[in-house]
Write a protein that holds these residues in place. Sequence first.
Motif, PDB file in Angstrom:
ATOM      1  N   ILE A 124      45.563  43.379  34.894  1.00 62.00           N
ATOM      2  CA  ILE A 124      46.235  43.536  36.189  1.00 62.00           C
ATOM      3  C   ILE A 124      45.663  42.549  37.201  1.00 62.00           C
ATOM      4  O   ILE A 124      46.394  41.957  38.001  1.00 62.00           O
ATOM      5  CB  ILE A 124      46.125  44.989  36.694  1.00 62.00           C
ATOM      6  N   LEU A 125      44.347  42.346  37.163  1.00 65.54           N
ATOM      7  CA  LEU A 125      43.726  41.358  38.048  1.00 65.54           C
ATOM      8  C   LEU A 125      44.290  39.964  37.781  1.00 65.54           C
ATOM      9  O   LEU A 125      44.593  39.206  38.721  1.00 65.54           O
ATOM     10  CB  LEU A 125      42.207  41.364  37.852  1.00 65.54           C
ATOM     11  N   PHE A 126      44.456  39.620  36.501  1.00 65.96           N
ATOM     12  CA  PHE A 126      44.997  38.300  36.170  1.00 65.96           C
ATOM     13  C   PHE A 126      46.443  38.153  36.615  1.00 65.96           C
ATOM     14  O   PHE A 126      46.850  37.071  37.070  1.00 65.96           O
ATOM     15  CB  PHE A 126      44.863  38.020  34.675  1.00 65.96           C
ATOM     16  N   ASN A 127      47.230  39.203  36.505  1.00 67.52           N
ATOM     17  CA  ASN A 127      48.610  39.116  36.976  1.00 67.52           C
ATOM     18  C   ASN A 127      48.666  38.980  38.492  1.00 67.52           C
ATOM     19  O   ASN A 127      49.564  38.317  39.030  1.00 67.52           O
ATOM     20  CB  ASN A 127      49.406  40.350  36.530  1.00 67.52           C
ATOM     21  N   THR A 128      47.713  39.598  39.182  1.00 65.72           N
ATOM     22  CA  THR A 128      47.650  39.467  40.637  1.00 65.72           C
ATOM     23  C   THR A 128      47.412  38.011  41.019  1.00 65.72           C
ATOM     24  O   THR A 128      48.020  37.487  41.956  1.00 65.72           O
ATOM     25  CB  THR A 128      46.521  40.348  41.206  1.00 65.72           C
ATOM     26  N   VAL A 129      46.525  37.356  40.279  1.00 66.32           N
ATOM     27  CA  VAL A 129      46.261  35.937  40.506  1.00 66.32           C
ATOM     28  C   VAL A 129      47.509  35.106  40.181  1.00 66.32           C
ATOM     29  O   VAL A 129      47.886  34.197  40.937  1.00 66.32           O
ATOM     30  CB  VAL A 129      45.076  35.457  39.654  1.00 66.32           C
ATOM     31  N   LYS A 130      48.142  35.432  39.079  1.00 65.01           N
ATOM     32  CA  LYS A 130      49.299  34.664  38.612  1.00 65.01           C
ATOM     33  C   LYS A 130      50.459  34.708  39.593  1.00 65.01           C
ATOM     34  O   LYS A 130      51.117  33.680  39.849  1.00 65.01           O
ATOM     35  CB  LYS A 130      49.749  35.195  37.244  1.00 65.01           C
ATOM     36  N   PHE A 131      50.723  35.877  40.173  1.00 60.89           N
ATOM     37  CA  PHE A 131      51.903  36.037  41.023  1.00 60.89           C
ATOM     38  C   PHE A 131      51.587  36.017  42.519  1.00 60.89           C
ATOM     39  O   PHE A 131      52.496  36.112  43.343  1.00 60.89           O
ATOM     40  CB  PHE A 131      52.630  37.337  40.658  1.00 60.89           C
ATOM     41  N   GLY A 132      50.305  35.883  42.860  1.00 62.26           N
ATOM     42  CA  GLY A 132      49.921  35.796  44.263  1.00 62.26           C
ATOM     43  C   GLY A 132      49.387  34.422  44.609  1.00 62.26           C
ATOM     44  O   GLY A 132      49.557  33.462  43.857  1.00 62.26           O
ATOM     45  N   VAL A 133      48.743  34.346  45.775  1.00 64.71           N
ATOM     46  CA  VAL A 133      48.096  33.108  46.203  1.00 64.71           C
ATOM     47  C   VAL A 133      46.613  33.418  46.357  1.00 64.71           C
ATOM     48  O   VAL A 133      46.101  33.643  47.452  1.00 64.71           O
ATOM     49  CB  VAL A 133      48.697  32.574  47.527  1.00 64.71           C
ATOM     50  N   THR A 134      45.919  33.482  45.239  1.00 68.91           N
ATOM     51  CA  THR A 134      44.511  33.847  45.211  1.00 68.91           C
ATOM     52  C   THR A 134      43.895  33.301  43.934  1.00 68.91           C
ATOM     53  O   THR A 134      44.581  32.724  43.100  1.00 68.91           O
ATOM     54  CB  THR A 134      44.332  35.375  45.307  1.00 68.91           C
ATOM     55  N   THR A 135      42.583  33.481  43.787  1.00 69.20           N
ATOM     56  CA  THR A 135      41.883  33.106  42.563  1.00 69.20           C
ATOM     57  C   THR A 135      41.152  34.331  42.034  1.00 69.20           C
ATOM     58  O   THR A 135      40.943  35.313  42.764  1.00 69.20           O
ATOM     59  CB  THR A 135      40.851  32.000  42.832  1.00 69.20           C
ATOM     60  N   PHE A 136      40.753  34.271  40.775  1.00 72.23           N
ATOM     61  CA  PHE A 136      40.054  35.422  40.205  1.00 72.23           C
ATOM     62  C   PHE A 136      38.743  35.703  40.942  1.00 72.23           C
ATOM     63  O   PHE A 136      38.461  36.856  41.273  1.00 72.23           O
ATOM     64  CB  PHE A 136      39.801  35.220  38.707  1.00 72.23           C
ATOM     65  N   PRO A 137      37.918  34.688  41.228  1.00 72.97           N
ATOM     66  CA  PRO A 137      36.678  34.967  41.968  1.00 72.97           C
ATOM     67  C   PRO A 137      36.933  35.580  43.344  1.00 72.97           C
ATOM     68  O   PRO A 137      36.232  36.521  43.748  1.00 72.97           O
ATOM     69  CB  PRO A 137      36.022  33.584  42.094  1.00 72.97           C
ATOM     70  N   GLU A 138      37.936  35.074  44.087  1.00 77.90           N
ATOM     71  CA  GLU A 138      38.264  35.638  45.400  1.00 77.90           C
ATOM     72  C   GLU A 138      38.693  37.086  45.272  1.00 77.90           C
ATOM     73  O   GLU A 138      38.255  37.948  46.048  1.00 77.90           O
ATOM     74  CB  GLU A 138      39.394  34.837  46.055  1.00 77.90           C
ATOM     75  N   LEU A 139      39.533  37.353  44.310  1.00 81.72           N
ATOM     76  CA  LEU A 139      40.042  38.706  44.102  1.00 81.72           C
ATOM     77  C   LEU A 139      38.921  39.645  43.664  1.00 81.72           C
ATOM     78  O   LEU A 139      38.813  40.780  44.148  1.00 81.72           O
ATOM     79  CB  LEU A 139      41.149  38.667  43.048  1.00 81.72           C
ATOM     80  N   ALA A 140      38.083  39.169  42.757  1.00 81.48           N
ATOM     81  CA  ALA A 140      36.983  39.986  42.250  1.00 81.48           C
ATOM     82  C   ALA A 140      36.027  40.398  43.364  1.00 81.48           C
ATOM     83  O   ALA A 140      35.501  41.514  43.365  1.00 81.48           O
ATOM     84  CB  ALA A 140      36.220  39.225  41.168  1.00 81.48           C
ATOM     85  N   GLU A 141      35.806  39.505  44.323  1.00 79.83           N
ATOM     86  CA  GLU A 141      34.885  39.794  45.420  1.00 79.83           C
ATOM     87  C   GLU A 141      35.469  40.786  46.423  1.00 79.83           C
ATOM     88  O   GLU A 141      34.731  41.467  47.132  1.00 79.83           O
ATOM     89  CB  GLU A 141      34.510  38.489  46.149  1.00 79.83           C
ATOM     90  N   SER A 142      36.798  40.887  46.495  1.00 79.49           N
ATOM     91  CA  SER A 142      37.441  41.675  47.554  1.00 79.49           C
ATOM     92  C   SER A 142      38.073  42.981  47.094  1.00 79.49           C
ATOM     93  O   SER A 142      38.072  43.967  47.838  1.00 79.49           O
ATOM     94  CB  SER A 142      38.534  40.827  48.237  1.00 79.49           C
ATOM     95  N   ILE A 143      38.631  43.004  45.889  1.00 80.14           N
ATOM     96  CA  ILE A 143      39.504  44.107  45.488  1.00 80.14           C
ATOM     97  C   ILE A 143      38.817  45.468  45.497  1.00 80.14           C
ATOM     98  O   ILE A 143      39.436  46.498  45.779  1.00 80.14           O
ATOM     99  CB  ILE A 143      40.116  43.823  44.089  1.00 80.14           C
ATOM    100  N   GLY A 144      37.513  45.483  45.228  1.00 80.21           N
ATOM    101  CA  GLY A 144      36.783  46.745  45.207  1.00 80.21           C
ATOM    102  C   GLY A 144      36.686  47.423  46.553  1.00 80.21           C
ATOM    103  O   GLY A 144      36.358  48.612  46.630  1.00 80.21           O
TER     104      GLY A 144
END
Length: 298
Positions: A124-144
Amino acid sequence: LVGSEMCIRDRFKESIDRLRVFGKTIAEVNTLLEDNAQITGKTREALEGFASAFGSTRRVQAKGFYDIISAGVQGTSNQLEVLRVANEAAIGGITDVKTAASAIVRTMNAYGQENMSASKASDILFNTVKFGVTTFPELAESIGDMTPLAAKMGVTFEEVGALVAFATKQIGNTPKTVTALRNVLSKIIGPTADAKKQWVELGGAAEEFSLQGLKKKGGLVPFLRRVMELTGGNSKALKRLFPDIRGLTGILTLAGGQFEEYVKIMEKFLNTAGATSRAANIVKDSLDFKINRRIAGE
């Protein structure tokens, strides 16, 4: 001949040093475990296997394993599975194992480890990156920062991913997007007295502007559509309902004319299985990864 002997000696010393560091890290991990759950030879072999397979080091694997145990994942097989997925996520997401493992485990803990597997969280994290405007490291640091509240309110992780993917396209900043979404949720679960008054003045039922009202509407997006229906998108009315939320306008676009765009994104989250592996496999074909894997195997 002398040069060759020195080279052999240096490489032997490097190997011994790596083994010593690995052994020390294993000892650190064992301080967390009960006597009957100490790392066995098989677990140690698994960590060494991960280091070789994922072009990493034994120390990175041991530290990753340590972090996963510290985060509360129970059972050696479960811990190793989380570490395996974190390695794939780190490769595919161009990040480190620690960051990937943290994002995955925080999601599992928010939704319950019995409900959320490591693979599902990562996909789900990877799909968020794929369909959004973000990167995995950015998302990993914030989503929690958002998932515990979202889970409490019954917002699925697929919905969270789709919301973040959509909203990052409007706001363009991952931390701000996640903070804005979290604050919207917090205002719904704990509205101010002025927000409740405004809601009724706009023609809504008092009980609508609440967690129960959100659930009755069928989720966050239908709830926000009701918000837009009552306010007509008026900025003053919206600010009274959701005070002090930066990025609110970007989020509320999904409740307005761009709702169909969100629906399209959400549909793509209905089948996320394999997203992590697909991303990792692309990177594994690169020369850089193959060299790192060869070095790790020495």
